[in-house]
Design a protein around this motif. Structure first.
Motif, short mmCIF file in Angstrom:
data_model
loop_
_atom_site.label_atom_id
_atom_site.label_comp_id
_atom_site.label_asym_id
_atom_site.label_seq_id
_atom_site.Cartn_x
_atom_site.Cartn_y
_atom_site.Cartn_z
N VAL A 59 0.19 5.32 0.68
CA VAL A 59 -0.76 6.33 1.13
C VAL A 59 -0.13 7.67 0.82
O VAL A 59 1.00 7.95 1.22
CB VAL A 59 -1.04 6.21 2.64
CG1 VAL A 59 -2.00 7.30 3.10
CG2 VAL A 59 -1.60 4.84 2.97
N SER A 60 -0.86 8.50 0.07
CA SER A 60 -0.28 9.76 -0.40
C SER A 60 -1.35 10.84 -0.53
O SER A 60 -2.51 10.56 -0.79
CB SER A 60 0.38 9.53 -1.77
OG SER A 60 0.85 10.73 -2.31
N TRP A 61 -0.89 12.08 -0.37
CA TRP A 61 -1.73 13.24 -0.65
C TRP A 61 -1.55 13.71 -2.09
O TRP A 61 -2.19 14.68 -2.51
CB TRP A 61 -1.36 14.41 0.28
CG TRP A 61 -1.82 14.25 1.69
CD1 TRP A 61 -1.02 14.07 2.78
CD2 TRP A 61 -3.16 14.29 2.18
NE1 TRP A 61 -1.79 13.98 3.92
CE2 TRP A 61 -3.12 14.12 3.57
CE3 TRP A 61 -4.40 14.44 1.56
CZ2 TRP A 61 -4.25 14.10 4.37
CZ3 TRP A 61 -5.54 14.43 2.37
CH2 TRP A 61 -5.45 14.26 3.74
N HIS B 106 -3.83 4.71 -2.11
CA HIS B 106 -4.99 5.38 -1.51
C HIS B 106 -4.59 6.69 -0.86
O HIS B 106 -3.43 6.91 -0.53
CB HIS B 106 -5.63 4.49 -0.44
CG HIS B 106 -6.18 3.22 -0.98
ND1 HIS B 106 -7.39 3.16 -1.63
CD2 HIS B 106 -5.70 1.96 -0.96
CE1 HIS B 106 -7.63 1.91 -1.99
NE2 HIS B 106 -6.61 1.16 -1.60
N SER B 107 -5.59 7.53 -0.65
CA SER B 107 -5.39 8.77 0.10
C SER B 107 -5.49 8.46 1.60
O SER B 107 -6.07 7.44 1.99
CB SER B 107 -6.46 9.80 -0.28
OG SER B 107 -7.70 9.46 0.30
N PRO B 108 -4.95 9.34 2.44
CA PRO B 108 -5.07 9.12 3.89
C PRO B 108 -6.52 9.01 4.35
O PRO B 108 -6.83 8.22 5.23
CB PRO B 108 -4.40 10.36 4.49
CG PRO B 108 -3.40 10.75 3.45
CD PRO B 108 -4.07 10.47 2.13
N GLU C 42 -8.86 7.53 2.98
CA GLU C 42 -9.37 6.19 2.70
C GLU C 42 -8.88 5.14 3.69
O GLU C 42 -9.45 4.06 3.77
CB GLU C 42 -8.99 5.76 1.29
CG GLU C 42 -9.63 6.61 0.21
CD GLU C 42 -9.11 6.24 -1.16
OE1 GLU C 42 -9.91 5.71 -1.96
OE2 GLU C 42 -7.91 6.48 -1.42
N VAL C 43 -7.82 5.45 4.43
CA VAL C 43 -7.24 4.44 5.31
C VAL C 43 -7.30 4.80 6.80
O VAL C 43 -6.98 3.97 7.63
CB VAL C 43 -5.77 4.11 4.93
CG1 VAL C 43 -5.70 3.52 3.54
CG2 VAL C 43 -4.89 5.34 5.04
N LEU D 26 0.82 -1.20 0.00
CA LEU D 26 0.00 0.00 0.00
C LEU D 26 0.86 1.25 0.00
O LEU D 26 1.85 1.33 0.73
CB LEU D 26 -0.89 -0.01 1.26
CG LEU D 26 -1.73 1.21 1.58
CD1 LEU D 26 -2.85 1.37 0.55
CD2 LEU D 26 -2.31 1.08 2.98
N VAL E 139 -2.09 9.24 -6.34
CA VAL E 139 -3.46 8.80 -6.02
C VAL E 139 -4.37 9.37 -7.12
O VAL E 139 -5.08 10.33 -6.93
CB VAL E 139 -3.92 9.30 -4.64
CG1 VAL E 139 -5.27 8.68 -4.27
CG2 VAL E 139 -2.89 8.98 -3.58
#
Length: 81
Positions: free
Chosen positions: A34-36, A65-67, A69-70, A32, A42
Protein backbone atom coordinates in the motif's frame (compact mmCIF):
# COMPACT_ATOMS: atom_id res chain seq x y z
CA UNK A 1 15.10 -8.36 -7.32
CA UNK A 2 15.88 -4.67 -7.07
CA UNK A 3 18.45 -5.03 -9.83
CA UNK A 4 16.06 -7.16 -11.88
CA UNK A 5 13.50 -4.33 -11.90
CA UNK A 6 16.20 -1.87 -12.94
CA UNK A 7 17.55 -4.23 -15.62
CA UNK A 8 14.01 -4.65 -16.99
CA UNK A 9 13.76 -0.88 -17.36
CA UNK A 10 10.77 -0.56 -15.06
CA UNK A 11 12.65 2.05 -13.06
CA UNK A 12 15.92 3.89 -13.60
CA UNK A 13 18.79 3.82 -11.09
CA UNK A 14 17.65 7.22 -9.85
CA UNK A 15 14.65 5.46 -8.35
CA UNK A 16 16.48 2.42 -6.96
CA UNK A 17 14.94 2.97 -3.51
CA UNK A 18 11.48 2.44 -4.99
CA UNK A 19 12.74 -0.73 -6.67
CA UNK A 20 14.16 -1.86 -3.33
CA UNK A 21 10.81 -1.28 -1.62
CA UNK A 22 9.05 -3.58 -4.07
CA UNK A 23 11.91 -6.11 -4.04
CA UNK A 24 11.91 -6.48 -0.26
CA UNK A 25 8.14 -6.91 -0.15
CA UNK A 26 8.32 -9.49 -2.94
CA UNK A 27 11.17 -11.54 -1.46
CA UNK A 28 9.55 -11.50 1.99
CA UNK A 29 6.33 -12.89 0.51
CA UNK A 30 4.09 -9.92 1.18
CA UNK A 31 0.75 -10.17 -0.55
CA UNK A 32 0.13 -6.43 -0.74
CA UNK A 33 1.95 -3.11 -0.96
CA UNK A 34 0.00 0.00 0.00
CA UNK A 35 1.65 3.22 -1.14
CA UNK A 36 1.04 6.86 -1.97
CA UNK A 37 3.82 6.69 -4.58
CA UNK A 38 1.80 6.94 -7.79
CA UNK A 39 4.78 7.74 -9.97
CA UNK A 40 6.80 4.56 -9.46
CA UNK A 41 4.90 2.09 -7.29
CA UNK A 42 1.11 2.39 -7.60
CA UNK A 43 1.34 2.85 -11.35
CA UNK A 44 -1.11 1.19 -13.76
CA UNK A 45 1.56 0.31 -16.35
CA UNK A 46 4.34 -0.65 -13.93
CA UNK A 47 2.45 -3.09 -11.69
CA UNK A 48 2.18 -5.79 -14.40
CA UNK A 49 5.85 -5.25 -15.22
CA UNK A 50 6.90 -5.81 -11.59
CA UNK A 51 4.80 -8.97 -11.49
CA UNK A 52 6.23 -10.24 -14.79
CA UNK A 53 9.75 -9.89 -13.37
CA UNK A 54 8.62 -11.55 -10.12
CA UNK A 55 7.24 -14.52 -12.05
CA UNK A 56 10.36 -14.75 -14.20
CA UNK A 57 12.45 -15.03 -11.03
CA UNK A 58 10.18 -17.55 -9.31
CA UNK A 59 8.35 -15.18 -6.96
CA UNK A 60 4.63 -14.70 -6.52
CA UNK A 61 2.84 -11.70 -7.92
CA UNK A 62 2.22 -8.89 -5.47
CA UNK A 63 -0.85 -6.67 -5.29
CA UNK A 64 -0.06 -2.95 -5.27
CA UNK A 65 -2.76 -0.47 -4.24
CA UNK A 66 -3.26 3.04 -2.94
CA UNK A 67 -4.56 3.58 0.61
CA UNK A 68 -7.90 4.71 -0.85
CA UNK A 69 -8.34 1.26 -2.37
CA UNK A 70 -7.86 -0.62 0.90
CA UNK A 71 -9.44 1.63 3.53
CA UNK A 72 -13.12 1.31 4.31
CA UNK A 73 -14.31 4.94 4.39
CA UNK A 74 -17.52 3.94 6.20
CA UNK A 75 -15.54 2.92 9.26
CA UNK A 76 -14.29 6.11 10.93
CA UNK A 77 -12.10 4.21 13.42
CA UNK A 78 -10.38 2.01 10.85
CA UNK A 79 -11.70 -1.23 12.34
CA UNK A 80 -12.77 -2.49 8.92
CA UNK A 81 -9.27 -2.19 7.48
Amino acid sequence: MQQAYLDAGILTPTWEDDALHIAVATVQGCELIVSWNFQHVVHFQKIPQYNAVNTLHGYDEIAIHSPHEVINDDDEFGEGV
